[in-house]
Every structure is written in C-alpha cells, then in structure tokens.
Motif scaffolding. Sequence first.
Motif, short mmCIF file in Angstrom:
data_model
loop_
_atom_site.label_atom_id
_atom_site.label_comp_id
_atom_site.label_asym_id
_atom_site.label_seq_id
_atom_site.Cartn_x
_atom_site.Cartn_y
_atom_site.Cartn_z
N TYR A 92 -5.83 21.25 -54.70
CA TYR A 92 -6.33 20.76 -53.42
C TYR A 92 -5.32 21.06 -52.31
O TYR A 92 -5.68 21.51 -51.23
N VAL A 93 -4.04 20.82 -52.60
CA VAL A 93 -3.00 21.09 -51.61
C VAL A 93 -2.95 22.57 -51.29
O VAL A 93 -2.87 22.98 -50.13
N GLN A 111 -5.83 23.47 -49.06
CA GLN A 111 -5.64 23.03 -47.68
C GLN A 111 -4.61 23.90 -46.95
O GLN A 111 -4.76 24.20 -45.77
N LYS A 170 -2.62 19.77 -57.18
CA LYS A 170 -1.96 20.93 -56.60
C LYS A 170 -2.98 21.92 -56.04
O LYS A 170 -2.77 22.50 -54.99
#
Length: 185
Positions: free
Chosen positions: A48-49, A52, A46
């Motif tokens: 990383y998302v 991004q 989560k």
Amino acid sequence: MKPYIKVSLAALAIGVGVWVGSVYSNTAIGAGTSQPGTADDPVVTKSYVDQQIQKALNGGTNAGSGGSAGNNSGSTGTGSTGGDTSLPPVVSGASDAVEIVTVKPGQQLIGASGAEFIVRSGKAVIVSEGTNGVADLTDGVDLTNGQAAPTNHLLSFPRDGRGITVLDGNKYSLTVMVRGGYSLK
C-alpha cells in the motif's frame, strides 16, 4: 523535634507522594490510548505504501492500478516500472558493482571518468597527468601525481587517464576495491 514526629511526617510525605503520583499516572494513561491497528492508528502494508509513493511520483494519477498489490503494469522486464519514463532502465552489470582488483608491481590501475577506488592493502601512489589529481573523499583533499594513496580511503577519479600504481621498490601487490570503469596497464 522528637524522633516519632519526624518518622510520622516522613511517612505522611511518602504517602502523599504515592497518592499524587497515582492520580497523575491515571490521567496520563488516557492520553495515548490509540492502539496500532485501530481506526485512529491503522496498520498499512508495504504494498500500500509503495502504491501511494508511486501514485505521488506519477503526479497523482494511479497509472495501471489493477487493484492488486505489487501489480507492475507496463513492466516489460527492462527495469521500468511503467509510470516514469524519464528514468533510464536498470541494466544488469551496471557500474554500481564493486570489483576486487589485484595490481602487481609495474602495473597501473587507470580509472575511467567517475570511477571510485579504495586501496585495501599495499602501498599505492597516484598516477596523473598534469597538475590536477585524484580526489580523496575521506580526507577532502586532492592527491596529485606521485603522492601516496592512503589505504581505506575513497578515491574519486573525475576524468579518464588517472589512476594508481604500486609504490616503486615495493614487491607486494595492491588489493583495490573498484566501482566503475577501469583498465590495467
């Protein structure tokens, strides 16, 4: 046709059907062989998302990325995420909180501009000055002064000075869910 020939043909047809099904089943198995967590289908966290998404919202720049997931550089406790300064800081006690208000007979619950009410129990009528009233967002109609306010309907108050009160002659109080500013008169 003799019965043993019918049985033999039926058995042959079933056997051919099973064989054809197994051949096509084996070719279909190879179609979706990527397992979650492999290079073809990676599992992401989560953080990383979120990183991004933050990078995309900031126009492709990764502002303040310290390499650690969940690093909120630039945050000073005001609700700002350090990247997008066009959004106002999150304020505790904002108008998104829902309050339960009891309106006694003879009182008026007047909503501020943008307030939303849901009458949970009791018989309520609309109080409004002029010809415009309150928007019943559940039915998509405009309720004018003196009209009954239905229970369990979302009512939106576009301007100050409009509200609800207990139906005349009713001795029971109203229970109302309120989001936004209001005053009891």
